[in-house]
Design a protein around this motif. Structure first.
Motif, PDB file in Angstrom:
ATOM      1  N   UNK A 131       0.805  -1.221   0.000  1.00 22.56           N
ATOM      2  CA  UNK A 131       0.000   0.000   0.000  1.00 22.56           C
ATOM      3  C   UNK A 131       0.836   1.268   0.000  1.00 22.56           C
ATOM      4  N   UNK A 132       2.117   1.157   0.342  1.00 23.74           N
ATOM      5  CA  UNK A 132       2.989   2.320   0.377  1.00 23.74           C
ATOM      6  C   UNK A 132       2.805   3.142   1.639  1.00 23.74           C
ATOM      7  N   UNK A 133       3.615   4.182   1.747  1.00 21.39           N
ATOM      8  CA  UNK A 133       3.555   5.075   2.904  1.00 21.39           C
ATOM      9  C   UNK A 133       2.520   6.177   2.712  1.00 21.39           C
TER      10      UNK A 133
ATOM     11  N   UNK B 243      -2.447  -3.409  -9.175  1.00 18.06           N
ATOM     12  CA  UNK B 243      -2.575  -2.055  -8.631  1.00 18.06           C
ATOM     13  C   UNK B 243      -3.628  -2.068  -7.534  1.00 18.06           C
ATOM     14  N   UNK B 244      -3.333  -1.384  -6.447  1.00 15.25           N
ATOM     15  CA  UNK B 244      -4.254  -1.242  -5.328  1.00 15.25           C
ATOM     16  C   UNK B 244      -4.642   0.230  -5.260  1.00 15.25           C
TER      17      UNK B 244
ATOM     18  N   UNK C 191      -1.909   5.257  -5.210  1.00 21.65           N
ATOM     19  CA  UNK C 191      -2.122   3.836  -5.470  1.00 21.65           C
ATOM     20  C   UNK C 191      -0.917   3.044  -4.999  1.00 21.65           C
ATOM     21  N   UNK C 192      -1.164   1.812  -4.628  1.00 21.92           N
ATOM     22  CA  UNK C 192      -0.098   0.895  -4.271  1.00 21.92           C
ATOM     23  C   UNK C 192      -0.009  -0.212  -5.304  1.00 21.92           C
TER      24      UNK C 192
END
Length: 124
Positions: free
Chosen positions: A58-60, A74-75, A65-66
């Motif tokens: 999901x990233x910071x 892609x999230x 998008x993650x």
């Protein structure tokens, strides 16, 4: 499987967090700071695969998008501020928290951890 009373509590906490009803005076108050710590913590995997955190996919920056580290899918952003559909469906919240906690932490998150994560996501 989660006991029914725990499932109900998680859904109620999720709804409360999504609507802003959870506050510091609540007995079951969610803690966004604790959710942030949980979100960023890296968990070793028992199968020897690469350690994971929520940020792995999901990233910071939850307004962006993650990308799933295994499938490459892609999230969409998790932040309700840019993705209004997030945190609106208790069944989806429970489904994804159960799945992602098991995959990332190697176990199901507790009701408190789920509420804390939801509270953190809401701040983004």
């Amino acid at each position: 499987m989660i006991p029914v009373n725990t499932t109900i509590r998680v859904v109620l906490l999720a709804l409360a967090a999504a609507t802003g009803a959870v506050n510091s005076n609540s007995v079951n108050a969610a803690d966004a700071a604790a959710g942030q710590v949980l979100w960023n913590k890296t968990y070793s995997q028992t199968d020897g695969s690469v350690a994971r955190s929520c940020t792995s996919c999901h990233g910071h920056d939850l307004t962006q998008s993650g990308r799933h580290i295994k499938t490459g899918k892609v999230i969409e952003p998790l932040a309700p501020s840019v993705n209004p559909q997030r945190l609106t469906d208790p069944a989806k919240i429970e489904k994804w928290l159960t799945r992602n906690c098991n995959w990332t932490l190697g176990r199901e998150c507790t009701a408190t951890e789920k509420a804390d994560l939801i509270s953190y996501i809401k701040t983004q």
